[in-house]
Design an enzyme around this catalytic site. Structure first.
Site, short mmCIF file in Angstrom:
data_model
loop_
_atom_site.label_atom_id
_atom_site.label_comp_id
_atom_site.label_asym_id
_atom_site.label_seq_id
_atom_site.Cartn_x
_atom_site.Cartn_y
_atom_site.Cartn_z
N TYR A 78 0.68 -1.10 -0.10
CA TYR A 78 -0.01 -0.01 0.00
C TYR A 78 1.02 1.30 -0.03
O TYR A 78 0.68 2.15 -0.94
CB TYR A 78 -0.97 0.07 1.35
CG TYR A 78 -1.61 1.32 1.44
CD1 TYR A 78 -2.91 1.44 0.69
CD2 TYR A 78 -1.60 2.19 2.43
CE1 TYR A 78 -3.54 2.69 0.50
CE2 TYR A 78 -2.09 3.30 2.65
CZ TYR A 78 -3.34 3.71 1.74
OH TYR A 78 -4.06 4.74 1.86
N LYS A 99 1.50 4.30 -3.18
CA LYS A 99 1.25 5.33 -2.83
C LYS A 99 2.68 6.33 -3.16
O LYS A 99 2.50 7.47 -3.68
CB LYS A 99 0.90 5.83 -1.31
CG LYS A 99 -0.57 5.26 -0.98
CD LYS A 99 -1.57 5.90 -1.67
CE LYS A 99 -2.84 5.71 -1.05
NZ LYS A 99 -3.79 6.31 -1.85
#
Length: 214
Positions: free
Chosen positions: A124, A128
């Site tokens: 994750y 990002k």
């Protein structure tokens, strides 16, 4: 003076709060949202385009305005897999940014995440960070990246981990060395985004943790 804002992720926690802020702001005369389904509100300043994000690259004509606010995001559980989550958290947002810059949009505002890092072991945080890297290569006049910690607020879908965190973190964040990591509401982030879009002139700026509480 007319000014148009475009929002991706207007049904999410930050995006929905941002939509309200923009509609109530005298700085913007037109707000455009791109969503999978119709928004449950109507407003004289609002234009809601319902699109198929799988065909986002074909929607270039919708990216005409002054500022693109990218608030898209999902979880691995909601998406079904890391690759499906990446499609939302990276692919869709980067395609939208490319369309925006090709249409002359000058300012790009991205809701990222605290700890975003292209080298992270967390899939994750890695995606990002990779998105931030790629965005910075695009020819926007201004790029503003917001990296909130745990977001608090009413979501469409219940998230167990975030509910637990929303109870525990506000308590432990009172410790002096953890205070800067305290949770923040979607509304607080949205207000900061509006302020930055109307007042900030720096070419590349990051707003991390404490910066968002100002």
């Amino acid at each position: 003076m007319t000014k148009t804002a475009i929002i991706l992720g207007a049904t999410g926690l930050v995006g929905s709060e941002l939509l309200n802020e923009l509609l109530n702001s005298s700085h913007y005369t037109h707000v455009v949202t791109l969503t999978r389904r119709a928004l449950p509100i109507s407003h004289s300043k609002l234009t809601n385009h319902i699109i198929d994000f799988e065909k986002l690259a074909q929607c270039g004509e919708l990216f005409k305005g002054d500022v693109l606010f990218s608030c898209l995001g999902t979880t691995q559980k909601q998406a079904g897999s890391i690759s499906a989550q990446r499609k939302v958290d990276f692919d869709y947002q980067f395609i939208a940014a490319q369309l925006a810059v090709s249409n002359g949009i000058k300012h790009y505002c991205l809701v990222s995440s605290s700890g975003a890092n292209a080298q992270s072991r967390s899939p994750y945080l890695k995606m990002k960070g990779q998105l931030e890297q790629q965005i910075k290569l695009l020819a926007f006049e201004r790029i503003s990246i917001f990296q909130p910690s745990l977001l608090l607020g009413q979501r469409e879908q219940f998230r167990v981990a975030e509910k637990i965190g929303s109870i525990i973190l506000p308590i432990i964040a009172w410790l002096p060395f953890l205070k800067r990591y305290r949770p923040i509401t979607g509304k607080q982030v949205a207000k900061k985004m509006l302020m930055v879009s109307t007042e900030q002139q720096i070419k590349l700026s990051y707003f991390v943790l404490d910066d968002l509480f100002e």
